[in-house]
Design a protein around this motif. Structure first.
Motif, mmCIF file in Angstrom:
data_model
loop_
_atom_site.group_PDB
_atom_site.id
_atom_site.type_symbol
_atom_site.label_atom_id
_atom_site.label_comp_id
_atom_site.label_asym_id
_atom_site.label_seq_id
_atom_site.Cartn_x
_atom_site.Cartn_y
_atom_site.Cartn_z
ATOM 1 N N PHE A 1 0.832 -1.208 0.000
ATOM 2 C CA PHE A 1 0.000 0.000 0.000
ATOM 3 C C PHE A 1 0.864 1.255 0.000
ATOM 4 C CE2 PHE A 1 -2.441 3.306 2.226
ATOM 5 C CZ PHE A 1 -3.499 3.410 1.338
ATOM 6 N N ALA A 2 1.923 1.264 0.790
ATOM 7 C CA ALA A 2 2.822 2.422 0.846
ATOM 8 C C ALA A 2 3.502 2.645 -0.504
ATOM 9 C CB ALA A 2 3.863 2.225 1.939
ATOM 10 N N ARG A 3 3.921 1.570 -1.155
ATOM 11 C CA ARG A 3 4.547 1.711 -2.472
ATOM 12 C C ARG A 3 3.572 2.249 -3.500
ATOM 13 N NH1 ARG A 3 8.597 -3.465 -3.191
ATOM 14 N NH2 ARG A 3 9.947 -2.898 -1.453
ATOM 15 N N ILE A 4 2.337 1.774 -3.454
ATOM 16 C CA ILE A 4 1.324 2.265 -4.391
ATOM 17 C C ILE A 4 1.070 3.747 -4.174
ATOM 18 C CG2 ILE A 4 -1.134 2.119 -4.975
ATOM 19 C CD1 ILE A 4 -0.891 -0.925 -4.533
ATOM 20 N N VAL A 5 0.979 4.162 -2.921
ATOM 21 C CA VAL A 5 0.757 5.573 -2.611
ATOM 22 C C VAL A 5 1.933 6.418 -3.092
ATOM 23 C CG1 VAL A 5 0.562 7.227 -0.712
ATOM 24 C CG2 VAL A 5 -0.818 5.152 -0.698
ATOM 25 N N VAL A 6 3.146 5.944 -2.890
ATOM 26 C CA VAL A 6 4.330 6.691 -3.326
ATOM 27 C C VAL A 6 4.361 6.797 -4.845
ATOM 28 C CG1 VAL A 6 6.851 6.587 -3.445
ATOM 29 C CG2 VAL A 6 5.702 6.223 -1.272
ATOM 30 N N VAL A 7 4.083 5.702 -5.544
ATOM 31 C CA VAL A 7 4.083 5.732 -7.010
ATOM 32 C C VAL A 7 3.019 6.703 -7.524
ATOM 33 C CG1 VAL A 7 3.557 4.352 -9.057
ATOM 34 C CG2 VAL A 7 5.109 3.461 -7.336
ATOM 35 N N LEU A 8 1.838 6.665 -6.948
ATOM 36 C CA LEU A 8 0.777 7.586 -7.373
ATOM 37 C C LEU A 8 1.158 9.040 -7.100
ATOM 38 C CD1 LEU A 8 -2.467 5.674 -6.338
ATOM 39 C CD2 LEU A 8 -1.556 6.037 -8.636
#
Length: 98
Positions: free
Chosen positions: A8-15
């Motif tokens: 979830f943290a990686r997805i948020v950072v990528v977005l």
């Protein structure tokens, strides 16, 4: 549970990075292109994201950070590190004459 948080943290950072890059592309386009090119118009945010994706497809691909080429370099580096100084010197000088 920890794995889901990391994903979830990686997805948020990528977005967040994509959103920031889209804003940068839009700002640069609207600042530079209309003053340089006759009949060029300012673009909005969705078109800036589309331009960013198009450039990524045309020039960068979607393989990540170097794809297979990076792994090959890593293998070569590991092999070089495992060599003795004599083997390295022999490799630098090329094959021995028969």
């Amino acid at each position: 549970m920890q794995f889901r948080r990391k994903i979830f943290a990686r997805i948020v950072v990528v977005l967040a990075i994509v959103a920031l890059l889209g804003w940068v592309v839009m700002s640069l386009w609207n600042w530079i292109v209309p003053s340089l090119v006759v009949d060029a118009h300012a673009i909005d945010y969705p078109r800036a994201i589309g331009l960013l994706v198009l450039c990524r497809i045309l020039f960068g691909g979607f393989r990540g950070h170097g794809g297979c080429r990076q792994r090959g370099k890593w293998r070569q580096w590991k092999q070089w590190q495992s060599m003795t100084p004599q083997e390295r010197e022999q490799l630098r000088n090329g094959p021995l004459p028969d």
